[in-house]
Design an enzyme around this catalytic site. Sequence first.
Site, PDB file in Angstrom:
ATOM      1  CD  GLU A 264      -2.596   1.192   2.676  1.00 46.16           C
ATOM      2  OE1 GLU A 264      -2.153   2.313   3.399  1.00 46.16           O
ATOM      3  OE2 GLU A 264      -2.905   0.374   3.423  1.00 46.16           O
ATOM      4  CB  CYS A 301      -3.218   5.307   4.077  1.00 47.75           C
ATOM      5  SG  CYS A 301      -4.203   4.397   5.054  1.00 47.75           S
TER       6      CYS A 301
END
Length: 522
Positions: A264, A301
């Site tokens: 990620e 995020c």
Amino acid sequence: MTITGEIIIGSALVRGAETYQAIDPSTGQALDPPFSAAGAAEVDRACALAWAAFPAYRELDREARAKFLETIADNIMALGDELIVRAMAESGLPRGRLEGERGRTIGQLRLFATVVRQGDWLGVRIDPAMPERKPLPRSDIRLRKIPLGPVAVFGASNFPLAFSVAGGDTASALAAGCPVVVKGHPAHPGTGELVGRAIQKAVKDCGLPEGVFSLVGGPSHELSGALVRDARIKAVGFTGSRGAGLALAGIVASRPEPIPIYAEMSSVNPVFLLPEALKARAEALGQSFVGSLTMGAGQFCTNPGLIFAVDGPDLDRFMDAASQALAASLPSVMLTPGIHKAYEQGVDKLAGHGGVRERVRAQTCTGANQGRGVLFETDLATFQADPALAHEVFGSSSLVVRCPDAASLPTVIAPLEGQLTATLHMDAGDQPLAARLIPELELRAGRILANGWPTGVEVSHAMVHGGPFPATSDSRSTSVGTLAIERFLRPVSYQDIPQALLPDYMRDGEQTVRRLVDGAWV
């Protein structure tokens, strides 16, 4: 529990030749004790132990594996306030946030214990033999999913508990039957050691092979490279910057045996303020947007870094409300001096762009490594002319793009990079426009929200925390939720194998797990 600064290699605590220290980001001061940095020898030993533990751990019965996950959760909770206090010192995050994150960490371990017991993840399928079938008979074919092997997990900077040593990657890999070697994040080694020793104790308490878990730490890139190059590592879980994620992916691709890497990396999480919703509640949207933008100093995020809306009086109302809320907000300590420096550089680059206007900043910083929220705006033509305006600035910075009309909103999606999330604020009258946007957003994001904000990721069965590159390196997976276990499994078919040689849940007459038998679920 006393933090010693030692490396956790299976059941042993060892010291390395070099040391490093955590930094309190609120003061910039080093924290004691010094921590041993792992090197090639420690990585080799941890991977050797993980490989030796794999045969027994992968065949561990489901109840014993579930109990192991629950024991880890119990041991983390038993660390008490010491864990929270250390995490506060190493991350600059407030107590409430970290207590909530501890709850999430424990909760996802317990959730995976439930998944392990249910057994659906085994994916059992049975096609019984059809010896009389014409023109050709069919063999007896049975399928199950097995664990890949030892997994390297990289702790994240922004979630020192829930995405770190005992975070989602570790929990899902252990649930799948894979030993784990964690590369702890160097920003919070004390927090990592406390949690690592809680896992180490759970391995011992449950009578498992010591190599089921190890924790190696250190600031060097060489350490990371040595871990993912090791032939005994069969998958990688990573959360961090695009640069680091791509570097690891490059190493993985160059191995004699390439392996899956679930990285990620970056996302700006675009938000679309559709006309009817903006007209009905522009002020409320502006205020709630700032709450999401500044949460955790913008270091989520899923932070909303890009806003699209039709230019006009309603967008002006939104901007006025957002500007007022952001101007009143206080700056927050960022996770590390390095992250703070990168944020300042990203903000300065936007502020110096000729086609971008800085609308407002949060209140002036009063301490070390504090990030001031910043709101920028631009027009659609400028945005479309410069792809760099869609790049992530990790922190409380967001760019509002003023679009000339509703018809232009669908055109902004195709050039966007892959995202973790995309959000639509809409009322009933906006649904025809939303119906045009959603099919395009499906191609760009792993999660699509309506009338909410992307910060906050529910740990559940239906959650996807992933998305097309560069949000993640593999858009077919998720790092949050029970589907994450699938990353560390692979299917194996067994043709005409005597049932006595198969696991009991694959034999005729057994009903311990759900199975697809001749095309029908049983």
